[in-house]
Design an enzyme around this catalytic site. Sequence first.
Site, PDB file in Angstrom:
ATOM      1  N   CYS A 132      -1.969  -2.553  13.180  1.00 52.86           N
ATOM      2  CA  CYS A 132      -3.100  -2.533  12.363  1.00 52.86           C
ATOM      3  C   CYS A 132      -2.880  -3.380  11.210  1.00 52.86           C
ATOM      4  O   CYS A 132      -2.042  -3.278  10.209  1.00 52.86           O
ATOM      5  CB  CYS A 132      -2.916  -1.074  11.623  1.00 52.86           C
ATOM      6  SG  CYS A 132      -4.252  -0.632  10.509  1.00 52.86           S
ATOM      7  N   CYS A 164      -3.850  -2.027   7.541  1.00 52.13           N
ATOM      8  CA  CYS A 164      -2.958  -1.140   7.147  1.00 52.13           C
ATOM      9  C   CYS A 164      -1.774  -2.242   6.484  1.00 52.13           C
ATOM     10  O   CYS A 164      -1.039  -1.942   5.464  1.00 52.13           O
ATOM     11  CB  CYS A 164      -2.057  -0.194   8.081  1.00 52.13           C
ATOM     12  SG  CYS A 164      -3.125   0.703   9.123  1.00 52.13           S
ATOM     13  N   ASP A 165      -1.228  -3.152   7.094  1.00 55.51           N
ATOM     14  CA  ASP A 165      -0.065  -3.818   7.058  1.00 55.51           C
ATOM     15  C   ASP A 165      -0.282  -5.310   6.699  1.00 55.51           C
ATOM     16  O   ASP A 165       0.860  -6.081   6.565  1.00 55.51           O
ATOM     17  CB  ASP A 165       0.891  -3.664   8.286  1.00 55.51           C
ATOM     18  CG  ASP A 165       1.265  -2.411   8.788  1.00 55.51           C
ATOM     19  OD1 ASP A 165       1.508  -1.445   7.716  1.00 55.51           O
ATOM     20  OD2 ASP A 165       1.526  -1.877   9.808  1.00 55.51           O
TER      21      ASP A 165
END
Length: 317
Positions: free
Chosen positions: A139, A142-143
């Site tokens: 992701c 997200c990261d």
Amino acid sequence: MTKTVEHIECLIVGSGPAGYTAAIYAARADLKPIMYAGMQPGGQLTITTDVENYPGYPEGIMGPEMMELFRKQAERFGTDVRYGMITSVDLTGKPPFKLIADESHEILAETIIIATGASAKWLGIPSEQKLNGMGVSACAVCDGFFFKGKDVAIVGAGDTACEEASYLAKICSKVYMIVRRDEFRASKAMIHRVLNTPNIEVIFDTETDEILGENKVIGARLKNRKTNELRTIDISGFFVAIGHHPNTDIFKGYLDMDETGYLQTIPGTSKTNVAGVFACGDAQDKVYRQAVTAAGSGCMAALDAERYLAAKTDVSN
Ligand code: NDP
């Protein structure tokens, strides 16, 4: 094994942000929800490290800890959280719907909230598993932030990979995009965007032989599928964007799904084609797929279930 049967108002299947949020709302509305949390309670966030984009956590929070807090909050209002699987369902006819949990326990549910999520597809190489959460991620949204100013790679050639490559290109110095064939699968507009981003280098006809590093990603060894030539790139992050698989197999034949298995809901609601069955989170969302959007849709599902039950009671009185 002897079968036990229980008749309940609201069954929640799945325990990610969508399921727990549905549980908090359903429990507070006195629907006495039972949640089957699955074999890996907490869903995809339990394989994430820091979550920094969920509002309310200015310093960020670890994914597993966040899911633990979600669970506690759901239990505080009386949700019966059970670690186990719903193994079969029968959604024919009118409610209560019959479901079997853990092969032997029969549940008759007046409403069902499906929050079974989706699972990221992985390449399946050992180093990918070893370095998951230590530079390997599925992701970018997200990261990606953890690799600010660094070089990263992303595998995939669909719309998700293109979108995530463009996202990463804004944060990272350089993005290698590893494409297994000599063409993209993504839409023309997405391809155009990728090809016109100067710090994205697309490497066609290439697969990942190994992700390099012991406790963190330091590089990747790539193999040209036509020439077998090996090449090493220095990177700090390795993103896999080769698709997701919604966990909806047990509902096949009962609920409307798209061709890839995502549940279809009536726009603006969590209602499926079967009255009394509601869907939320990634099991019905292949576009946004964020913890916060999943949580929001879990709230919608609980409110829809509550209103559905209230309308039934009004009719029967
Ligand atoms: P897709 O299934 O569309 O694409 C997956 C990609 O991963 C393909 O390019 C595929 O390669 C590649 N791939 C699969 N397995 C491997 C492997 N083992 N090694 C290397 N590469 C691999 O998934 P997406 O998640 O991109 O998209 C899913 C759906 O969601 C699509 O319908 C898409 O259009 C939609 N979507 C729409 C968006 C939007 O409109 N904004 C944003 C994101 C997704 P190959 O091409 O060779 O098969």
